[in-house]
Each structure stands twice: as structure tokens, then as C-alpha cells.
Enzyme design. Sequence first.
Site, mmCIF file in Angstrom:
data_model
loop_
_atom_site.group_PDB
_atom_site.id
_atom_site.type_symbol
_atom_site.label_atom_id
_atom_site.label_comp_id
_atom_site.label_asym_id
_atom_site.label_seq_id
_atom_site.Cartn_x
_atom_site.Cartn_y
_atom_site.Cartn_z
ATOM 1 N N ASP A 123 -13.793 -118.548 86.251
ATOM 2 C CA ASP A 123 -13.521 -117.411 85.391
ATOM 3 C C ASP A 123 -12.339 -116.667 86.020
ATOM 4 O O ASP A 123 -12.413 -116.276 87.187
ATOM 5 C CB ASP A 123 -14.768 -116.515 85.406
ATOM 6 C CG ASP A 123 -14.879 -115.641 84.193
ATOM 7 O OD1 ASP A 123 -14.060 -115.778 83.269
ATOM 8 O OD2 ASP A 123 -15.804 -114.806 84.175
ATOM 9 N N ARG A 173 -13.503 -125.897 82.944
ATOM 10 C CA ARG A 173 -14.295 -124.895 82.246
ATOM 11 C C ARG A 173 -14.535 -125.320 80.810
ATOM 12 O O ARG A 173 -13.624 -125.734 80.109
ATOM 13 C CB ARG A 173 -13.572 -123.561 82.245
ATOM 14 C CG ARG A 173 -14.188 -122.570 81.275
ATOM 15 C CD ARG A 173 -14.416 -121.241 81.894
ATOM 16 N NE ARG A 173 -15.047 -120.329 80.955
ATOM 17 C CZ ARG A 173 -15.002 -119.030 81.081
ATOM 18 N NH1 ARG A 173 -14.357 -118.506 82.101
ATOM 19 N NH2 ARG A 173 -15.600 -118.253 80.229
ATOM 20 N N ASP A 199 -9.999 -113.394 85.316
ATOM 21 C CA ASP A 199 -9.854 -112.194 84.493
ATOM 22 C C ASP A 199 -8.693 -111.346 84.990
ATOM 23 O O ASP A 199 -8.585 -111.107 86.203
ATOM 24 C CB ASP A 199 -11.121 -111.328 84.572
ATOM 25 C CG ASP A 199 -12.321 -111.962 83.900
ATOM 26 O OD1 ASP A 199 -12.124 -112.655 82.880
ATOM 27 O OD2 ASP A 199 -13.446 -111.766 84.399
ATOM 28 N N ARG A 242 -20.575 -120.364 85.196
ATOM 29 C CA ARG A 242 -19.238 -120.837 84.840
ATOM 30 C C ARG A 242 -18.544 -121.506 86.023
ATOM 31 O O ARG A 242 -18.700 -121.106 87.168
ATOM 32 C CB ARG A 242 -18.379 -119.718 84.270
ATOM 33 C CG ARG A 242 -18.223 -118.495 85.072
ATOM 34 C CD ARG A 242 -19.008 -117.250 84.676
ATOM 35 N NE ARG A 242 -19.596 -117.131 83.362
ATOM 36 C CZ ARG A 242 -18.988 -116.634 82.293
ATOM 37 N NH1 ARG A 242 -17.754 -116.218 82.354
ATOM 38 N NH2 ARG A 242 -19.621 -116.523 81.167
#
Length: 165
Positions: A95, A82, A97, A92
Site C-alpha cells: 500500500d 497487489r 499512500d 495487502r
Amino acid sequence: MISYIGVGSNQQDPTKQAQQAIEAISALTGVELIKQSALYCSAPMGPQDQPDYINAVVAIETQLSAEALLDALQAIELNQGRVRKDNRWGPRTLDLDIILFDNQEINNERLVIPHYGMHEREFVLYPLFEISPNLILPNGTHLSHLITLCDKNGLTIVSEVNHCS
Ligand code: ROI
């Protein structure tokens, strides 16, 4: 403490990125993988001139603090290539989260938990519902209720007959 992590990718073999990320999460010290959702194919939220995403949610049990968990997840993102660009809504490679952390509400410079966008993100709510249908958010909202308010927006479970990206 149970925590839920959202996984998303739309670059460089997204299915592989997601699977590799889930393996890396389960290999973290102080983290035990409890459950993982199916992989889902979702239309991009934000600019439409980018590929579809692969999304998933995993449930983990962890002794780590939310901040230490975030550090570990960001290390996985970087390790999988990334690059943090000025592309808040752009494509992306990976990711990760933190969607929910225990039953806590956290609000600081690095973390907003529950994740601020989860209510309107079908690619978070539906995988979360798959692995935890009885979940109640820290503010008392039932996940099953949020699901009724959130359109699937074409979200599909990835299978061999469904070639997403
Ligand atoms: N759209 C989808 N479908 N899935 C994502 O994981 C995702 N992540 C993002 C933005 C750019 C908001 N769009 C997304 O960060």
C-alpha cells in the site's frame, strides 16, 4: 516540492515488500528520495485476523503532479503483486499512500491530501516524525502536537531481535 509517502505491507514478506517499494520509488523518473524512516512493525488497524504490518514513511522531492505521482505509485503496487479486491480493511501486499504533497490540500475523486487517516494512525505519524520532527501540516497543525495525541499502540522499530511477520 517535498512530498511524503506512506508504505505498508502485511503479505508476502512485508519487510522485503517495503524495501523493494522504497527502491522503486527512488528509481522513479522525476523523483528524488530525500529521507526514509526506519521500518516499523505495527498491529493491524481494522480487522485483527490479519498479520502485523511493516510500515515506513519516505520523503521525496518531485517535479511530478500529485496525480502523476499517484499513477506511478499505483504502478509500483501492481508490479509488486497487489490485487485490488473488495478488501478495504483487509491484508495487502503493498500500500503506497501520498500522505502530504508540498503544502497543498487536495480533494478530488482520486486523492485526499493530507491523507484522511493520518491523524489517528501511529504507523504514519511516528515514522513521519522520525524523519521530519518540525513538520507543520497545511492547516497549521504541528506534527509534534499530533504525536502527543496518538498512542503508539505497540509500534516498534524493526530490528534483528524483533521478528515481525
Ligand atoms: N494497519 C496497519 N498497522 N498498517 C497499515 O499500513 C494498514 N493499512 C491499511 C489498514 C487495513 C487500514 N490497516 C493497516 O490499509
